[in-house]
Design a protein around this motif. Structure first.
Motif, PDB file in Angstrom:
ATOM      1  N   ILE A 296       0.852  -1.185   0.000  1.00  0.00           N
ATOM      2  CA  ILE A 296       0.000   0.000   0.000  1.00  0.00           C
ATOM      3  C   ILE A 296       0.892   1.241   0.000  1.00  0.00           C
ATOM      4  N   VAL A 297       0.627   2.152  -0.920  1.00  0.00           N
ATOM      5  CA  VAL A 297       1.291   3.452  -0.923  1.00  0.00           C
ATOM      6  C   VAL A 297       0.288   4.470  -0.394  1.00  0.00           C
ATOM      7  N   GLU A 298       0.573   4.999   0.784  1.00  0.00           N
ATOM      8  CA  GLU A 298      -0.332   5.943   1.452  1.00  0.00           C
ATOM      9  C   GLU A 298       0.143   7.372   1.206  1.00  0.00           C
ATOM     10  N   ASP A 299      -0.605   8.107   0.424  1.00  0.00           N
ATOM     11  CA  ASP A 299      -0.354   9.535   0.232  1.00  0.00           C
ATOM     12  C   ASP A 299      -1.170  10.267   1.293  1.00  0.00           C
ATOM     13  N   ASP A 300      -0.500  10.709   2.348  1.00  0.00           N
ATOM     14  CA  ASP A 300      -1.207  11.315   3.492  1.00  0.00           C
ATOM     15  C   ASP A 300      -1.535  12.770   3.192  1.00  0.00           C
ATOM     16  N   TYR A 301      -2.402  12.899   2.254  1.00  0.00           N
ATOM     17  CA  TYR A 301      -2.780  14.160   1.623  1.00  0.00           C
ATOM     18  C   TYR A 301      -3.590  15.032   2.586  1.00  0.00           C
ATOM     19  N   GLU A 302      -3.089  16.242   2.872  1.00  0.00           N
ATOM     20  CA  GLU A 302      -3.772  17.224   3.719  1.00  0.00           C
ATOM     21  C   GLU A 302      -4.006  16.740   5.150  1.00  0.00           C
ATOM     22  N   PHE A 303      -3.154  15.868   5.669  1.00  0.00           N
ATOM     23  CA  PHE A 303      -3.397  15.396   7.034  1.00  0.00           C
ATOM     24  C   PHE A 303      -3.301  16.538   8.035  1.00  0.00           C
ATOM     25  N   GLU A 304      -2.502  17.580   7.728  1.00  0.00           N
ATOM     26  CA  GLU A 304      -2.332  18.692   8.664  1.00  0.00           C
ATOM     27  C   GLU A 304      -3.615  19.493   8.843  1.00  0.00           C
ATOM     28  N   LEU A 305      -4.535  19.381   7.885  1.00  0.00           N
ATOM     29  CA  LEU A 305      -5.734  20.219   7.878  1.00  0.00           C
ATOM     30  C   LEU A 305      -6.970  19.479   8.354  1.00  0.00           C
ATOM     31  N   SER A 306      -6.783  18.526   9.276  1.00  0.00           N
ATOM     32  CA  SER A 306      -7.933  17.809   9.853  1.00  0.00           C
ATOM     33  C   SER A 306      -8.445  18.594  11.059  1.00  0.00           C
ATOM     34  N   PHE A 307      -9.021  19.759  10.779  1.00  0.00           N
ATOM     35  CA  PHE A 307      -9.454  20.655  11.847  1.00  0.00           C
ATOM     36  C   PHE A 307     -10.922  20.450  12.229  1.00  0.00           C
ATOM     37  N   ALA A 308     -11.699  19.777  11.364  1.00  0.00           N
ATOM     38  CA  ALA A 308     -13.124  19.606  11.629  1.00  0.00           C
ATOM     39  C   ALA A 308     -13.413  18.394  12.503  1.00  0.00           C
ATOM     40  N   ALA A 309     -12.445  17.495  12.603  1.00  0.00           N
ATOM     41  CA  ALA A 309     -12.598  16.289  13.418  1.00  0.00           C
ATOM     42  C   ALA A 309     -11.208  15.801  13.786  1.00  0.00           C
ATOM     43  N   PRO A 310     -11.071  15.057  14.894  1.00  0.00           N
ATOM     44  CA  PRO A 310      -9.746  14.533  15.241  1.00  0.00           C
ATOM     45  C   PRO A 310      -9.193  13.682  14.103  1.00  0.00           C
ATOM     46  N   PRO A 311      -7.904  13.852  13.751  1.00  0.00           N
ATOM     47  CA  PRO A 311      -7.348  13.089  12.642  1.00  0.00           C
ATOM     48  C   PRO A 311      -7.312  11.594  12.931  1.00  0.00           C
ATOM     49  N   SER A 312      -7.630  10.794  11.938  1.00  0.00           N
ATOM     50  CA  SER A 312      -7.534   9.343  12.066  1.00  0.00           C
ATOM     51  C   SER A 312      -6.071   8.932  11.991  1.00  0.00           C
ATOM     52  N   PRO A 313      -5.699   7.839  12.628  1.00  0.00           N
ATOM     53  CA  PRO A 313      -4.297   7.401  12.557  1.00  0.00           C
ATOM     54  C   PRO A 313      -3.912   7.048  11.126  1.00  0.00           C
ATOM     55  N   ALA A 314      -2.677   7.338  10.786  1.00  0.00           N
ATOM     56  CA  ALA A 314      -2.204   6.996   9.448  1.00  0.00           C
ATOM     57  C   ALA A 314      -2.197   5.482   9.267  1.00  0.00           C
ATOM     58  N   LEU A 315      -2.411   5.029   8.044  1.00  0.00           N
ATOM     59  CA  LEU A 315      -2.302   3.606   7.750  1.00  0.00           C
ATOM     60  C   LEU A 315      -0.939   3.077   8.194  1.00  0.00           C
ATOM     61  N   LYS A 316       0.087   3.876   7.970  1.00  0.00           N
ATOM     62  CA  LYS A 316       1.448   3.459   8.327  1.00  0.00           C
ATOM     63  C   LYS A 316       1.561   3.178   9.809  1.00  0.00           C
ATOM     64  N   SER A 317       0.847   3.935  10.643  1.00  0.00           N
ATOM     65  CA  SER A 317       0.929   3.741  12.090  1.00  0.00           C
ATOM     66  C   SER A 317       0.232   2.467  12.538  1.00  0.00           C
ATOM     67  N   LEU A 318      -0.712   1.966  11.730  1.00  0.00           N
ATOM     68  CA  LEU A 318      -1.455   0.753  12.060  1.00  0.00           C
ATOM     69  C   LEU A 318      -0.818  -0.495  11.441  1.00  0.00           C
ATOM     70  N   ASP A 319       0.155  -0.278  10.585  1.00  0.00           N
ATOM     71  CA  ASP A 319       0.758  -1.374   9.825  1.00  0.00           C
ATOM     72  C   ASP A 319       1.695  -2.191  10.719  1.00  0.00           C
ATOM     73  N   ARG A 320       1.483  -3.488  10.757  1.00  0.00           N
ATOM     74  CA  ARG A 320       2.346  -4.378  11.541  1.00  0.00           C
ATOM     75  C   ARG A 320       3.131  -5.325  10.643  1.00  0.00           C
TER      76      ARG A 320
END
Length: 499
Positions: A296-320
């Motif tokens: 999986i190639v995760e383009d974490d597009y606009e993650f900095e601008l998650s101001f309307a709701a708490p940001p979800s964890p990146a796929l990379k952070s959940l990857d084991r």
């Protein structure tokens, strides 16, 4: 021979200072051979009067030209083109009109690259009163002063090696450290220095990953609709390409084809609909990747601008399983012209990417890397993101209110934030024709054609961004869009109908 004062004409579209523009007029004239050694420049008083500018501006420009040996000062006689100024090369003119021996470029070019539809906006978009366009820097939100200080600091003697040396493919360790310590932890990602590569933006990162992972025998899967540049990158790689439509929750893991080798996703804010993939679906996607044995190639597009709701964890952070290759960029949080991004992936892939990058651009310019590292380390980056988020939250609220007042529903499920809305046109109204008519009313929107495959544009969607428009202009801009939609509906416009 004196140089006529009329030779100096200021360009109102010039982006730099008046002093810099004057210098470029003189140096350009010298290097083009129009101004010759010994020619006398207009007096500072006469040139200032002719151009309607301050005399000190002309004097400072002349002084800088003297320091660079383009101009010499002769006591009270004035300023002259220096006898030792750089001279244009003495080459014989080439007759490009000759017909004998011309190259047949239709045969000489061994490989042609795809030229699908591109996102097109007028270069003079800032002169439009209602620019609902995406991805451009708002000068009112950018921290010019501190960025300038960091850029000057990176020019200092202490950073001379970083500024001037050929690093042979290595990245600036100061920037890598800031990415690891400041950026990645807020996405829940832990990485070592050998798992990070600095790139010339996210698009460059996607290209390198595609070059490394894909062959003609492998299958790449992308979202639909899709970021146009990614689609062209995948087509150019000559791999098999498939698309999976997104829904109100983003990409559905159950719809990923069994033959997938590499999946490209934008889970934080899908491009272009801005849909945010929920955590449950992210976990399901990782489980599907384990079962199907794909990357999986995760383009974490606009993650900095998650101001309307708490940001979800990146796929990379959940990857084991080490299956996720993470792509980040500073294009939206700083400015797109910076062309600065990064890849986070297992060390074997980073080694290959570093080698590939070395063959193409060697490394990202050292001054850019060090200036960005100072901007991050000194807290300016966080302050700017916070300022942008507050402004975007305000503009988003104003836009939503105006859309409701005019009965214009949002097509995309934009619940996380970001900087745009995904809109659908009323029945019978084509987005490209709507955009053309709105431009005549000082309104810019972005028809969604480039996000669809060539020849497959339904003509029913457009992107409405609020990142570059003044908050006070949003209600009137939305009103004009609603009026034009109503007028086109009344006129009986149908898909495919012209102006």
């Amino acid at each position: 021979m004196p140089i006529a004062v009329e030779t100096f004409i200021l360009d109102p579209r010039y982006q730099g200072t008046l002093q810099r523009q004057l210098q470029e007029i003189v140096t350009g004239g010298i290097l083009a051979g129009r101004f010759r050694p010994g020619d006398k420049l207009p007096s500072s008083r006469g040139l200032a009067r002719h151009l309607g500018i301050s005399r000190i501006t002309v004097t400072l420009a002349y002084t800088e030209l003297v320091a660079n040996d383009y101009v010499s000062a002769r006591g009270r006689s004035g300023y002259f083109v220096s006898d030792t100024a750089p001279r244009p090369p003495a080459l014989a003119a080439t007759d490009h009109t000759a017909t004998e021996g011309q190259v047949d470029w239709s045969r000489a070019i061994g490989q042609r690259f795809p030229t699908g539809p591109v996102l097109n906006r007028p270069q003079d978009w800032r002169r439009y009163r209602f620019p609902f366009i995406y991805g451009q820097t708002d000068p009112r939100l950018f921290d010019h002063q501190n960025w300038r200080k960091c850029a000057l600091q990176a020019l200092g003697a202490r950073d001379f090696e970083t500024l001037t040396a050929d690093s042979y493919g290595r990245d600036d360790p100061a920037l890598v450290e800031q990415i690891i310590r400041l950026i990645l932890p807020r996405r829940g990602i832990v990485a070592a220095p050998d798992e990070v590569l600095v790139t010339m933006g996210a698009q460059n990162a996607l290209w390198m990953v595609a070059q490394i992972l894909l062959t003609q025998r492998r299958t790449a899967v992308m979202e639909y609709p899709c970021y146009p540049a990614l689609r062209e990158i995948l087509y150019q790689s000559r791999c098999n390409t498939l698309s999976v439509p997104v829904d109100s929750l983003g990409l559905d893991p159950d719809r990923v084809p069994a033959e997938t080798d590499v999946l490209f996703v934008t889970p934080s804010h899908h491009c272009p609909t801005s849909v945010t993939m929920p955590t449950t679906r992210r976990r399901a996607l990782l489980e599907q990747a384990d079962r199907g044995d794909f990357l999986i190639v995760e383009d974490d597009y606009e993650f900095e601008l998650s101001f309307a709701a708490p940001p979800s964890p990146a796929l990379k952070s959940l990857d084991r399983s080490g299956r996720v290759i993470y792509v980040g960029s500073f294009a939206k949080s700083l400015f797109p012209g910076l062309r600065l991004g990064y890849i986070v992936a297992p060390a074997p892939l980073i080694r290959e990417a570093r080698t590939l990058r070395s063959l193409v651009v060697r490394h990202v310019p050292g001054h850019i890397q060090r200036a960005a590292s100072y901007f991050l380390a000194q807290g300016h980056y966080d302050a700017q993101v916070h300022k942008m988020s507050r402004a975007y939250r305000d503009r988003r609220h104003i836009t939503e209110t105006a859309l409701r007042e005019h009965g214009m529903p949002v097509a995309g499920s934009n619940c996380g934030g970001g900087s745009s809305f995904w809109m659908a046109t009323p029945p019978g109204v084509r987005a490209d024709e709507l955009a053309r008519r709105l431009r005549q009313r000082q309104v810019l929107i972005e028809p969604a054609g480039p996000f669809f495959d060539p020849g497959d544009d339904p003509g029913t969607h457009y992107r409405l961004a609020y990142s570059s428009i003044d908050r006070a202009e949003i209600p009137e801009g939305i009103r004009r869009i609603a009026e034009e939609c109503a007028a086109m509906t009344a006129d009986g416009h149908t898909p495919g109908h012209g102006a």
